[in-house]
Design an enzyme around this catalytic site. Sequence first.
Site, PDB file in Angstrom:
ATOM      1  N   LEU A  38      36.824  26.665  23.220  1.00 59.24           N
ATOM      2  CA  LEU A  38      35.538  27.378  23.155  1.00 59.24           C
ATOM      3  C   LEU A  38      34.654  27.109  24.376  1.00 59.24           C
ATOM      4  CD1 LEU A  38      34.608  27.229  19.335  1.00 59.24           C
ATOM      5  CD2 LEU A  38      35.873  28.982  20.593  1.00 59.24           C
ATOM      6  N   TYR A  80      42.674  29.825  42.166  1.00 57.96           N
ATOM      7  CA  TYR A  80      43.035  30.498  40.916  1.00 57.96           C
ATOM      8  C   TYR A  80      44.489  30.983  40.999  1.00 57.96           C
ATOM      9  CZ  TYR A  80      43.338  34.324  37.549  1.00 57.96           C
ATOM     10  OH  TYR A  80      43.749  35.172  36.554  1.00 57.96           O
TER      11      TYR A  80
HETATM   12  N1  UFG Z   1      32.879  42.998  42.665  1.00 63.16           N
HETATM   13  C1  UFG Z   1      31.709  43.379  43.269  1.00 63.16           C
HETATM   14  N2  UFG Z   1      30.528  43.004  42.695  1.00 63.16           N
HETATM   15  C2  UFG Z   1      30.480  42.273  41.548  1.00 63.16           C
HETATM   16  C3  UFG Z   1      31.693  41.900  40.924  1.00 63.16           C
HETATM   17  C4  UFG Z   1      32.883  42.270  41.511  1.00 63.16           C
HETATM   18  O1  UFG Z   1      31.713  44.040  44.298  1.00 63.16           O
HETATM   19  O2  UFG Z   1      29.367  41.946  41.097  1.00 63.16           O
HETATM   20  C5  UFG Z   1      34.159  43.391  43.272  1.00 63.16           C
HETATM   21  C6  UFG Z   1      34.995  42.188  43.685  1.00 63.16           C
HETATM   22  O3  UFG Z   1      34.648  41.727  44.948  1.00 63.16           O
HETATM   23  C7  UFG Z   1      36.398  42.790  43.612  1.00 63.16           C
HETATM   24  C8  UFG Z   1      36.301  43.835  42.513  1.00 63.16           C
HETATM   25  O4  UFG Z   1      34.926  44.091  42.326  1.00 63.16           O
HETATM   26  O5  UFG Z   1      36.685  43.422  44.801  1.00 63.16           O
HETATM   27  C9  UFG Z   1      36.880  43.364  41.213  1.00 63.16           C
HETATM   28  O6  UFG Z   1      36.342  42.100  40.937  1.00 63.16           O
HETATM   29  P1  UFG Z   1      36.478  41.376  39.540  1.00 63.16           P
HETATM   30  O7  UFG Z   1      35.684  40.113  39.628  1.00 63.16           O
HETATM   31  O8  UFG Z   1      36.173  42.332  38.457  1.00 63.16           O
HETATM   32  O9  UFG Z   1      38.037  41.057  39.422  1.00 63.16           O
HETATM   33  P2  UFG Z   1      39.001  40.312  40.481  1.00 63.16           P
HETATM   34  O10 UFG Z   1      39.700  41.385  41.252  1.00 63.16           O
HETATM   35  O11 UFG Z   1      38.307  39.259  41.230  1.00 63.16           O
HETATM   36  O12 UFG Z   1      39.991  39.533  39.533  1.00 63.16           O
HETATM   37  C10 UFG Z   1      40.733  40.193  38.558  1.00 63.16           C
HETATM   38  C11 UFG Z   1      41.219  39.212  37.535  1.00 63.16           C
HETATM   39  C12 UFG Z   1      42.269  38.348  38.134  1.00 63.16           C
HETATM   40  C13 UFG Z   1      43.327  39.155  38.822  1.00 63.16           C
HETATM   41  C14 UFG Z   1      42.723  40.069  39.812  1.00 63.16           C
HETATM   42  C15 UFG Z   1      43.844  40.804  40.498  1.00 63.16           C
HETATM   43  O13 UFG Z   1      40.139  38.442  37.015  1.00 63.16           O
HETATM   44  O14 UFG Z   1      42.879  37.610  37.108  1.00 63.16           O
HETATM   45  O15 UFG Z   1      41.800  40.876  39.136  1.00 63.16           O
HETATM   46  O16 UFG Z   1      43.785  42.170  40.496  1.00 63.16           O
HETATM   47  F1  UFG Z   1      44.168  38.348  39.471  1.00 63.16           F
END
Ligand code: UFG
Length: 340
Positions: free
Chosen positions: A33, A150
């Site tokens: 949790l 990660y």
């Molecule tokens: N992003 C923004 N602004 C925000 C949040 C995210 O521009 O406030 C962008 C990030 O830079 C990224 C994209 O949106 O380019 C997606 O970001 P997320 O944080 O939603 O997801 P991630 O791509 O970082 O990570 C996710 C999963 C991982 C996986 C990864 C691979 O959490 O487990 O996708 O595709 F490995």
Amino acid sequence: MRFLVTGGAGYIGSHACLRLLDDGHVVTVVDNLVRGHRGAVDALRAAGGARLAFLEADLADTATLERALRDDRIDTVLHFAGLTNVGESMEQPLEYHRTNCAGGISLLQAMKTTGVRRIIFSSTAATYGEPPQSAMPLTESTPQCPINPYGRSKLQFEEVLRGECAALKESSPLAAIALRYFNVAGADAKERVGEDHRPETHLIPICLQVALGARPHLTIYGNDYETPDGTCVRDYVHVEDLVDAHLAALTALTPAQFRCWNVGIGRGYSVRAVLESCRRVTGHAIPAIDGPRRAGDPAALYADPTAIMRDMHWRAQWTDLDRIVSSAWKWMRAHPRGYA
Ligand code: UFG
């Protein structure tokens, strides 16, 4: 069947548990949790009644895991528990290795002691790192060169599983599958569980929180990537399709074999495209400002799902971004404060 689900109170784990319970299986959730929610456990209990058992325990607690595996006569483990934020992992690498790798080893030890030999592991596209555009879309044989703790911690546990499956002179060999998730989104159609991260760092929920009025704007992390509109490109897969992939994988578990599949829809959307979709779905202007790049973010990641389609007859049912966003929006409007 009787399942032990680690991280069953978290986003993806709770959706998997719901499906298992809806299908009549018996489920023991183990969750500390820290990132999971008691409210998700309550929703699972409402769905599964006495077929749901919940243990508040950490992966590092091998003895408790052993007891649960033995007492609940588990035959298969779905291992979702872990830390999953790319940005956070750049700041807390040790935590990521401790939870994602050492935690997994503790679970495997408990499985070995109790003779439970089937595991499906939540891996990630982040294990591929920053592949060149020529490597896109990513197949399972694309070299894995993670660029953040990660991705490294998840890859390390894949290697641990691979080694265990190949263990010599093992009378009861391990059967393991790693599913490498791309960007998971959306929620249960009946809105019983959904996405609620604390803190929230993911793109779609952040856009939707702006639409709800809970945040002033979205910050776009970087507009100078080598992508068509300069923002990062990702492959968004609906959580129900991802759960389907786990059910399909259950039939593919084979003793002494470690196998892995990518789970994505095979199409990339830029941050700006996701933002536009969220604007369309919510009817809200969702203000956005351009900010610097976020450390650890690769420019583009999207899957080649050919292998999982061929080997497991899995097909993404949710291939339209607006539908995926609508599903997330439905949950968020019904639960504006998540599980709080
Ligand atoms: N992003 C923004 N602004 C925000 C949040 C995210 O521009 O406030 C962008 C990030 O830079 C990224 C994209 O949106 O380019 C997606 O970001 P997320 O944080 O939603 O997801 P991630 O791509 O970082 O990570 C996710 C999963 C991982 C996986 C990864 C691979 O959490 O487990 O996708 O595709 F490995």
